[in-house]
Design a protein around this motif. Structure first.
Motif, short mmCIF file in Angstrom:
data_model
loop_
_atom_site.label_atom_id
_atom_site.label_comp_id
_atom_site.label_asym_id
_atom_site.label_seq_id
_atom_site.Cartn_x
_atom_site.Cartn_y
_atom_site.Cartn_z
N PRO A 1 0.80 -1.23 0.00
CA PRO A 1 0.00 0.00 0.00
C PRO A 1 0.84 1.28 0.00
O PRO A 1 0.46 2.26 -0.64
CB PRO A 1 -0.84 -0.11 1.27
CG PRO A 1 -0.93 -1.58 1.53
CD PRO A 1 0.38 -2.16 1.06
N ASP A 2 1.99 1.28 0.67
CA ASP A 2 2.80 2.50 0.73
C ASP A 2 3.51 2.81 -0.59
O ASP A 2 4.14 3.86 -0.73
CB ASP A 2 3.81 2.42 1.88
CG ASP A 2 4.84 1.32 1.71
OD1 ASP A 2 4.48 0.23 1.21
OD2 ASP A 2 6.02 1.54 2.08
N GLU B 1 1.76 5.75 -4.39
CA GLU B 1 2.15 7.00 -5.07
C GLU B 1 3.11 6.72 -6.22
O GLU B 1 2.97 7.29 -7.31
CB GLU B 1 2.80 7.98 -4.08
CG GLU B 1 3.12 9.32 -4.70
CD GLU B 1 3.68 10.31 -3.68
OE1 GLU B 1 4.45 11.18 -4.12
OE2 GLU B 1 3.35 10.21 -2.49
N ALA B 2 4.07 5.83 -6.03
CA ALA B 2 5.01 5.48 -7.09
C ALA B 2 4.28 4.80 -8.25
O ALA B 2 4.56 5.07 -9.42
CB ALA B 2 6.12 4.58 -6.55
N VAL B 3 3.32 3.93 -7.93
CA VAL B 3 2.54 3.26 -8.96
C VAL B 3 1.73 4.29 -9.75
O VAL B 3 1.71 4.26 -10.98
CB VAL B 3 1.63 2.17 -8.34
CG1 VAL B 3 0.62 1.65 -9.36
CG2 VAL B 3 2.47 1.04 -7.77
N PRO C 1 -6.83 0.13 -6.52
CA PRO C 1 -7.18 -0.25 -5.16
C PRO C 1 -6.22 0.40 -4.16
O PRO C 1 -5.02 0.50 -4.42
CB PRO C 1 -7.02 -1.78 -5.16
CG PRO C 1 -6.22 -2.11 -6.35
CD PRO C 1 -6.37 -0.98 -7.33
N THR C 2 -6.75 0.84 -3.06
CA THR C 2 -5.95 1.53 -2.05
C THR C 2 -4.80 0.66 -1.57
O THR C 2 -3.68 1.14 -1.39
CB THR C 2 -6.83 1.94 -0.86
OG1 THR C 2 -7.90 2.73 -1.36
CG2 THR C 2 -6.06 2.73 0.17
N ASP C 3 -5.06 -0.62 -1.39
CA ASP C 3 -4.02 -1.52 -0.85
C ASP C 3 -3.16 -2.16 -1.94
O ASP C 3 -2.24 -2.91 -1.64
CB ASP C 3 -4.65 -2.60 0.01
CG ASP C 3 -5.60 -3.51 -0.76
OD1 ASP C 3 -5.81 -3.29 -1.97
OD2 ASP C 3 -6.13 -4.44 -0.13
N LEU C 4 -3.46 -1.89 -3.21
CA LEU C 4 -2.74 -2.45 -4.35
C LEU C 4 -2.77 -3.97 -4.37
O LEU C 4 -1.87 -4.62 -4.92
CB LEU C 4 -1.30 -1.94 -4.41
CG LEU C 4 -1.11 -0.46 -4.69
CD1 LEU C 4 0.36 -0.08 -4.65
CD2 LEU C 4 -1.72 -0.05 -6.03
N SER C 5 -3.81 -4.56 -3.79
CA SER C 5 -3.90 -6.02 -3.81
C SER C 5 -4.00 -6.51 -5.25
O SER C 5 -4.64 -5.89 -6.10
CB SER C 5 -5.11 -6.50 -3.00
OG SER C 5 -6.30 -6.00 -3.56
N GLY C 6 -3.29 -7.58 -5.54
CA GLY C 6 -3.26 -8.15 -6.87
C GLY C 6 -2.25 -7.50 -7.81
O GLY C 6 -2.15 -7.89 -8.96
N PHE C 7 -1.50 -6.53 -7.33
CA PHE C 7 -0.51 -5.85 -8.16
C PHE C 7 0.89 -6.36 -7.86
O PHE C 7 1.21 -6.70 -6.72
CB PHE C 7 -0.55 -4.33 -7.91
CG PHE C 7 -1.63 -3.64 -8.67
CD1 PHE C 7 -1.33 -2.82 -9.75
CD2 PHE C 7 -2.96 -3.80 -8.33
CE1 PHE C 7 -2.33 -2.19 -10.47
CE2 PHE C 7 -3.96 -3.17 -9.03
CZ PHE C 7 -3.65 -2.37 -10.11
#
Length: 148
Positions: free
Chosen positions: A10-11, A14-16, A31-37
């Motif tokens: 999740p942190d 911003e870079a993503v 997604p806020t938590d970047l799950s699946g990324f």
């Protein structure tokens, strides 16, 4: 290049977001938590990203992006193949994607165009399908190969 592929945290959002914007891709529905990324790093520099959303038993491949300075290195293929292997192992299929520019590229990964009317409701209800991507975008589908 010392490429490292890691699960997104999740942190790192911003870079993503910065990389996706740099490559002209959508960020409104990340997604806020970047799950699946998953993320590709060259040292401390984020140079690639790809995500796989699960919607019931189907998936949506999304946000496949490589920094322009790192294109034509096979990095996108590595990211895609890793996510597709994860989907296959979890029996998530078919996998869909929506693209405005990369239909030919994704056909190399066994994706084929499908009519928008043939897309399941789980994918139709995503923000990408229902409003963020233009109606002119190509929807593609991949069904995992069956074992012999």
């Amino acid at each position: 290049m010392a490429l490292r592929i890691d699960t997104a945290r999740p942190d790192e959002r911003e870079a993503v977001t910065t990389l996706l914007r740099k490559t002209g891709l959508l960020t409104d529905d990340l997604p806020t938590d970047l799950s699946g990324f998953i993320l590709a790093w060259d040292g401390d520099e984020l140079v690639g990203v790809a995500g796989l959303e699960h919607h019931a038993a189907v998936g949506l491949l999304r946000s496949v992006a490589v920094d322009p300075a790192h294109r034509n290195t096979g990095m996108a293929a590595q990211l895609i193949e890793r996510l597709l292997a994860t989907a296959d192992a979890a029996h998530i299929q078919p996998i869909y994607l929506i693209t405005t520019t990369a239909e030919r590229y994704f056909s190399r990964h066994a994706f084929t165009p499908v009519h928008r009317d043939d897309v399941p409701d789980a994918i139709r209800q995503t923000r990408q399908f229902s409003g963020l991507c233009p109606a002119s975008a190509v929807v593609m589908k991949r069904i995992a190969p069956q074992p012999l």
